[in-house]
Design a protein around this motif. Structure first.
Motif, PDB file in Angstrom:
ATOM      1  N   PHE A 109     -58.868  32.104  -4.126  1.00  0.00           N
ATOM      2  CA  PHE A 109     -58.789  31.274  -5.354  1.00  0.00           C
ATOM      3  C   PHE A 109     -58.509  29.574  -5.013  1.00  0.00           C
ATOM      4  CE2 PHE A 109     -54.991  29.399  -7.616  1.00  0.00           C
ATOM      5  CZ  PHE A 109     -55.457  29.321  -8.889  1.00  0.00           C
ATOM      6  N   PRO A 110     -57.956  29.512  -3.740  1.00  0.00           N
ATOM      7  CA  PRO A 110     -57.497  28.021  -3.553  1.00  0.00           C
ATOM      8  C   PRO A 110     -58.916  27.210  -3.642  1.00  0.00           C
ATOM      9  CG  PRO A 110     -56.091  29.308  -2.156  1.00  0.00           C
ATOM     10  CD  PRO A 110     -57.087  30.331  -2.934  1.00  0.00           C
ATOM     11  N   THR A 111     -59.962  27.594  -3.148  1.00  0.00           N
ATOM     12  CA  THR A 111     -61.036  27.137  -2.840  1.00  0.00           C
ATOM     13  C   THR A 111     -61.730  26.809  -4.470  1.00  0.00           C
ATOM     14  OG1 THR A 111     -61.671  28.101  -0.885  1.00  0.00           O
ATOM     15  CG2 THR A 111     -63.592  27.025  -2.032  1.00  0.00           C
ATOM     16  N   TRP A 112     -61.575  27.799  -5.318  1.00  0.00           N
ATOM     17  CA  TRP A 112     -62.214  27.505  -6.426  1.00  0.00           C
ATOM     18  C   TRP A 112     -61.386  26.625  -7.327  1.00  0.00           C
ATOM     19  CZ3 TRP A 112     -59.499  28.922 -11.193  1.00  0.00           C
ATOM     20  CH2 TRP A 112     -60.056  28.799 -12.328  1.00  0.00           C
ATOM     21  N   ALA A 113     -59.999  26.903  -7.230  1.00  0.00           N
ATOM     22  CA  ALA A 113     -58.961  26.050  -8.005  1.00  0.00           C
ATOM     23  C   ALA A 113     -59.116  24.430  -7.456  1.00  0.00           C
ATOM     24  CB  ALA A 113     -57.641  26.563  -7.647  1.00  0.00           C
ATOM     25  N   GLN A 114     -59.454  24.219  -6.128  1.00  0.00           N
ATOM     26  CA  GLN A 114     -59.556  22.862  -5.954  1.00  0.00           C
ATOM     27  C   GLN A 114     -61.086  22.177  -6.632  1.00  0.00           C
ATOM     28  OE1 GLN A 114     -61.910  21.366  -4.009  1.00  0.00           O
ATOM     29  NE2 GLN A 114     -60.769  19.344  -3.710  1.00  0.00           N
ATOM     30  N   LYS A 115     -62.082  22.993  -6.624  1.00  0.00           N
ATOM     31  CA  LYS A 115     -63.101  22.383  -7.296  1.00  0.00           C
ATOM     32  C   LYS A 115     -62.917  22.215  -8.765  1.00  0.00           C
ATOM     33  CE  LYS A 115     -68.130  23.398  -7.618  1.00  0.00           C
ATOM     34  NZ  LYS A 115     -69.162  24.096  -7.351  1.00  0.00           N
ATOM     35  N   ILE A 116     -62.468  23.299  -9.292  1.00  0.00           N
ATOM     36  CA  ILE A 116     -62.395  23.389 -10.929  1.00  0.00           C
ATOM     37  C   ILE A 116     -61.683  22.088 -11.161  1.00  0.00           C
ATOM     38  CG2 ILE A 116     -62.085  24.575 -13.048  1.00  0.00           C
ATOM     39  CD1 ILE A 116     -64.575  25.281 -11.289  1.00  0.00           C
ATOM     40  N   SER A 117     -60.411  22.129 -10.517  1.00  0.00           N
ATOM     41  CA  SER A 117     -59.409  21.099 -11.068  1.00  0.00           C
ATOM     42  C   SER A 117     -59.714  19.654 -10.824  1.00  0.00           C
ATOM     43  CB  SER A 117     -57.922  21.519 -10.384  1.00  0.00           C
ATOM     44  OG  SER A 117     -58.091  21.199  -8.899  1.00  0.00           O
ATOM     45  N   ASN A 118     -60.679  19.556  -9.927  1.00  0.00           N
ATOM     46  CA  ASN A 118     -61.016  18.213  -9.519  1.00  0.00           C
ATOM     47  C   ASN A 118     -62.453  17.793 -10.401  1.00  0.00           C
ATOM     48  OD1 ASN A 118     -59.256  16.515  -7.575  1.00  0.00           O
ATOM     49  ND2 ASN A 118     -59.470  18.509  -6.845  1.00  0.00           N
ATOM     50  N   HIS A 119     -62.644  18.621 -11.363  1.00  0.00           N
ATOM     51  CA  HIS A 119     -63.777  18.535 -12.607  1.00  0.00           C
ATOM     52  C   HIS A 119     -65.065  18.384 -11.751  1.00  0.00           C
ATOM     53  CE1 HIS A 119     -60.510  16.064 -14.151  1.00  0.00           C
ATOM     54  NE2 HIS A 119     -60.128  17.334 -14.450  1.00  0.00           N
ATOM     55  N   ASN A 120     -65.265  19.154 -10.690  1.00  0.00           N
ATOM     56  CA  ASN A 120     -66.438  19.280  -9.896  1.00  0.00           C
ATOM     57  C   ASN A 120     -67.299  20.625 -10.230  1.00  0.00           C
ATOM     58  OD1 ASN A 120     -68.645  18.805  -8.264  1.00  0.00           O
ATOM     59  ND2 ASN A 120     -67.581  19.498  -6.319  1.00  0.00           N
ATOM     60  N   PHE A 121     -67.552  20.645 -11.581  1.00  0.00           N
ATOM     61  CA  PHE A 121     -68.306  21.956 -12.150  1.00  0.00           C
ATOM     62  C   PHE A 121     -69.032  21.793 -13.283  1.00  0.00           C
ATOM     63  CE2 PHE A 121     -64.460  21.837 -14.476  1.00  0.00           C
ATOM     64  CZ  PHE A 121     -64.677  22.456 -15.771  1.00  0.00           C
ATOM     65  N   ASP A 122     -69.713  22.438 -13.821  1.00  0.00           N
ATOM     66  CA  ASP A 122     -70.465  22.648 -15.004  1.00  0.00           C
ATOM     67  C   ASP A 122     -69.724  23.569 -15.981  1.00  0.00           C
ATOM     68  OD1 ASP A 122     -72.383  20.607 -14.249  1.00  0.00           O
ATOM     69  OD2 ASP A 122     -73.977  22.316 -13.620  1.00  0.00           O
ATOM     70  N   MET A 123     -69.829  24.878 -15.484  1.00  0.00           N
ATOM     71  CA  MET A 123     -69.121  25.891 -16.064  1.00  0.00           C
ATOM     72  C   MET A 123     -68.571  26.723 -15.408  1.00  0.00           C
ATOM     73  SD  MET A 123     -72.296  27.038 -18.706  1.00  0.00           S
ATOM     74  CE  MET A 123     -73.432  27.426 -17.171  1.00  0.00           C
ATOM     75  N   THR A 124     -67.344  27.407 -15.866  1.00  0.00           N
ATOM     76  CA  THR A 124     -66.769  28.340 -15.144  1.00  0.00           C
ATOM     77  C   THR A 124     -66.114  29.376 -15.871  1.00  0.00           C
ATOM     78  OG1 THR A 124     -64.954  28.657 -13.380  1.00  0.00           O
ATOM     79  CG2 THR A 124     -64.378  27.061 -15.101  1.00  0.00           C
ATOM     80  N   TRP A 125     -66.275  30.550 -15.328  1.00  0.00           N
ATOM     81  CA  TRP A 125     -65.484  31.591 -16.044  1.00  0.00           C
ATOM     82  C   TRP A 125     -64.017  31.782 -15.600  1.00  0.00           C
ATOM     83  CZ3 TRP A 125     -66.230  34.653 -20.174  1.00  0.00           C
ATOM     84  CH2 TRP A 125     -67.594  34.766 -20.678  1.00  0.00           C
ATOM     85  N   ASP A 126     -63.057  31.867 -16.448  1.00  0.00           N
ATOM     86  CA  ASP A 126     -61.775  31.780 -16.051  1.00  0.00           C
ATOM     87  C   ASP A 126     -60.853  32.772 -16.883  1.00  0.00           C
ATOM     88  OD1 ASP A 126     -59.322  30.730 -15.045  1.00  0.00           O
ATOM     89  OD2 ASP A 126     -59.607  28.719 -15.886  1.00  0.00           O
ATOM     90  N   THR A 127     -59.664  32.943 -16.240  1.00  0.00           N
ATOM     91  CA  THR A 127     -58.503  33.768 -16.987  1.00  0.00           C
ATOM     92  C   THR A 127     -57.319  33.123 -17.171  1.00  0.00           C
ATOM     93  OG1 THR A 127     -59.351  35.698 -15.788  1.00  0.00           O
ATOM     94  CG2 THR A 127     -57.207  35.979 -16.788  1.00  0.00           C
ATOM     95  N   VAL A 128     -56.849  32.765 -18.332  1.00  0.00           N
ATOM     96  CA  VAL A 128     -55.803  31.961 -18.825  1.00  0.00           C
ATOM     97  C   VAL A 128     -54.785  32.547 -19.514  1.00  0.00           C
ATOM     98  CG1 VAL A 128     -55.071  29.550 -19.509  1.00  0.00           C
ATOM     99  CG2 VAL A 128     -57.436  30.055 -18.353  1.00  0.00           C
ATOM    100  N   PHE A 129     -53.468  32.399 -19.390  1.00  0.00           N
ATOM    101  CA  PHE A 129     -52.389  32.846 -20.040  1.00  0.00           C
ATOM    102  C   PHE A 129     -51.814  32.078 -21.168  1.00  0.00           C
ATOM    103  CE2 PHE A 129     -50.958  35.909 -16.437  1.00  0.00           C
ATOM    104  CZ  PHE A 129     -52.212  36.453 -16.452  1.00  0.00           C
ATOM    105  N   ASN A 130     -51.350  32.474 -22.433  1.00  0.00           N
ATOM    106  CA  ASN A 130     -50.904  31.778 -23.450  1.00  0.00           C
ATOM    107  C   ASN A 130     -49.292  31.451 -23.130  1.00  0.00           C
ATOM    108  OD1 ASN A 130     -52.319  32.457 -26.586  1.00  0.00           O
ATOM    109  ND2 ASN A 130     -53.142  31.658 -24.785  1.00  0.00           N
ATOM    110  N   TRP A 131     -48.625  32.543 -22.428  1.00  0.00           N
ATOM    111  CA  TRP A 131     -47.271  32.457 -22.375  1.00  0.00           C
ATOM    112  C   TRP A 131     -46.476  32.289 -23.555  1.00  0.00           C
ATOM    113  CZ3 TRP A 131     -45.721  34.599 -18.088  1.00  0.00           C
ATOM    114  CH2 TRP A 131     -46.401  34.596 -17.036  1.00  0.00           C
ATOM    115  N   GLY A 132     -46.859  32.944 -24.574  1.00  0.00           N
ATOM    116  CA  GLY A 132     -45.918  33.105 -25.773  1.00  0.00           C
ATOM    117  C   GLY A 132     -45.944  32.306 -26.726  1.00  0.00           C
ATOM    118  N   ASP A 133     -46.077  30.906 -26.575  1.00  0.00           N
ATOM    119  CA  ASP A 133     -46.120  30.122 -27.726  1.00  0.00           C
ATOM    120  C   ASP A 133     -47.201  28.970 -27.277  1.00  0.00           C
ATOM    121  OD1 ASP A 133     -44.318  28.963 -30.114  1.00  0.00           O
ATOM    122  OD2 ASP A 133     -45.266  27.348 -29.080  1.00  0.00           O
TER     123      ASP A 133
END
Length: 525
Positions: free
Chosen positions: A400-424
């Motif tokens: 996960f850290p390797t993927w997160a470092q790349k994606i969070s620094n906008h070094n990608f075209d597309m990525t499949w992701d899993t994200v939570f709403n956390w209620g509101d």
């Protein structure tokens, strides 16, 4: 304990029992629940750490002011009552009397004020308490939260693992709360269970706190959270009776198999507030084709969502058309869901000026995935887009850290992701689309680099609107605009399920899954 509070406890017990599922028999006191966990918590203090690994044991160790039933209705917990001011800029909590921390010290309004400040300063979900300017403590059992503006997400933010009440006399010693030694050892909590032992990568063991302020609870003597990272091993443990329960299970083939076991119940109930979604994110801030919304729309039309739902997810997942989870009262099911239409995809790509070359290819893109469960979607996307002339290279990352470092620094075209709403939406949705949240190095912020002033304005307005119908109308428009701009192609809910033995009574089937307090859970034998 006052007569009024005893009455409220009875009402709360009935409401919460309903939230956990109908009880067919009198709860049994005693026993040890063996509960699987899919990963090791970094530590056990949810005030400074998000995520389900810390949240599960953390919610047992620390109580919150409120708890929620399955209908999204707040119920008393450490706060026996709460009241808004007329202008929506003050929230007054009246705390129960007689509640104590695990070291016997009383839980007071000072601890509530301290906990709000700690969460506000240290928790990654900054929007939860951003409008709180101060907390007054006129007496030991009254906490008044002062707000810069009305904050409709406040009640949810004061429930479950989002606002654990932590002891000021422990954590107010000047040490950094994020790295405080009492986050993992000798934890002094406020919840129904107290810590026995935490061994990373092995287990977390908690036992009943006998002086818990709700008489007769919790029912269980102990909970042993066994950390079992391999999904097949967890499934075997559930099937052979070594485990009583596991939550956040999403390996669909295992779920299908376990659902045929007469000794187990497999249910998707309990995840509405968690709000887990799968989506294909686009780097719209790049200089390439994805900066054009027609290209993003074409990609969505080229992907057969029904194949994802039925072949990849085996029918255990739900269609999700927007970034708000279908289990939320604010979900808008009427937006364009981009059903498969290859002709429309090709027409949009032609219109955007990306004609096929001699080899039939229009352009090339990369697609990343950092979670093994989204690898099938990535491979399917590659195949689907080849049919409309888009050449896709799939990048897989071993951690996960390797993927997160790349994606969070906008070094990608597309990525499949899993994200939570956390209620509101204020807590877990705005972060994905706010132009102020384009923050290099921060995963699950606006890593798409999406910016739309109208969306920013709607989020600002809806984030302070306390009239439910007006707020719903704002979020309907919000979802309609996003469905047109498509910075993210939302496909499905994550097929999280709770699997539990027939021996378990009152499993956590409210809206927070294993982030719910387990004071009502019991073993039938």
């Amino acid at each position: 304990m006052t007569k009024h509070f005893k009455s409220m406890l009875v009402t709360t017990a009935v409401s919460t029992l309903l939230a956990f599922g109908a009880v067919a028999e009198e709860p049994v006191r005693g026993g040890t629940l063996i509960h699987a966990m899919t990963q090791t918590p970094r530590h056990l203090n949810p005030a400074v750490q998000s995520g389900i690994a810390t949240g599960a044991p953390g919610t047992q160790l620390f109580a919150a002011p409120l708890r929620y039933d399955e209908d999204w209705t707040p119920q008393p917990y450490l706060a026996e009552s709460w009241e808004w001011s007329e202008d929506g800029t003050q929230m007054t909590l009246k705390l129960v009397q007689g509640a104590t921390f695990h070291d016997g010290e009383p839980i007071t309004s000072e601890d509530v004020a301290f906990s709000v400040e700690v969460v506000k300063e240290n928790h990654p979900f900054k929007t939860m308490f951003a409008p709180v300017t101060s907390v007054d403590t006129p007496d030991e059992h009254t906490a008044v939260l002062n707000l810069s503006q009305p904050h409709p997400a406040l009640l949810l933010a004061m429930s479950s693992q989002l606002l654990p009440i932590i002891p000021k006399h422990i954590y107010g010693d000047g040490e950094d709360v994020k790295t405080h030694p009492r986050n993992s050892e000798n934890v002094v909590g406020s919840g129904p269970f107290k810590l026995v032992e935490f061994k990373p990568d092995q287990h977390v063991i908690v036992e009943r706190y006998d002086d818990f302020f709700m008489d007769g609870r919790p029912y269980l003597d102990k909970i042993v959270y066994r950390i079992i990272k391999d999904a097949s091993s967890r499934a075997i443990g559930l099937e052979n009776g070594e485990l009583h329960m596991s939550t956040f299970e999403n390996t669909v083939r295992n779920l299908k198999r376990m659902s045929e076991n007469e000794n187990l119940t497999v249910t998707p109930e309990g995840y509405a507030a968690v709000g887990p979604l799968n989506w294909l994110a686009f780097n719209v801030g790049s200089d390439g084709p994805l900066a054009d919304k027609r290209v993003r729309q074409a990609i969505a039309y080229a992907i057969d969502k029904n194949f994802i739902l039925n072949a990849i997810m085996l029918g255990l997942s739900e269609d999700a058309k927007t970034g708000i989870h279908p289990g939320s009262p604010l979900y808008n099911p009427d937006v364009n869901g981009y059903d498969l239409d290859v002709d429309k995809a090709n027409a949009l790509l032609d219109e955007a000026g990306y004609e096929r070359g001699a080899d039939g290819t229009r352009f090339s893109l990369t697609i990343d995935h950092g979670n093994p469960t989204t690898k099938p979607q990535a491979e399917f996307t590659k195949a689907a887009l080849s049919k409309v002339g888009i050449d896709v290279t799939v990048n897989s990352y071993v951690d996960f850290p390797t993927w997160a470092q790349k994606i969070s620094n906008h070094n990608f075209d597309m990525t499949w992701d899993t994200v939570f709403n956390w209620g509101d939406p204020v807590i877990g949705v705005h972060r994905t689309y706010s132009s102020d949240n384009i923050k290099p190095g921060v995963i699950w912020s606006n890593t798409q680099q999406y910016s739309n002033p109208k969306i920013d304005a709607l989020m600002e307005e809806a984030g302070r609107e306390i009239d439910p119908e007006k707020r719903r109308a704002m979020y309907n428009e919000f979802q309609e605009i996003l469905a047109e701009d498509l910075p993210v192609y939302w496909t499905n809910t994550v097929p999280y399920h709770t699997v539990y033995s027939n021996e378990v009574g009152n499993p956590p089937l409210g809206i927070w899954a294993s982030g719910s307090p387990y004071d009502l859970v019991y073993l039938k034998q």
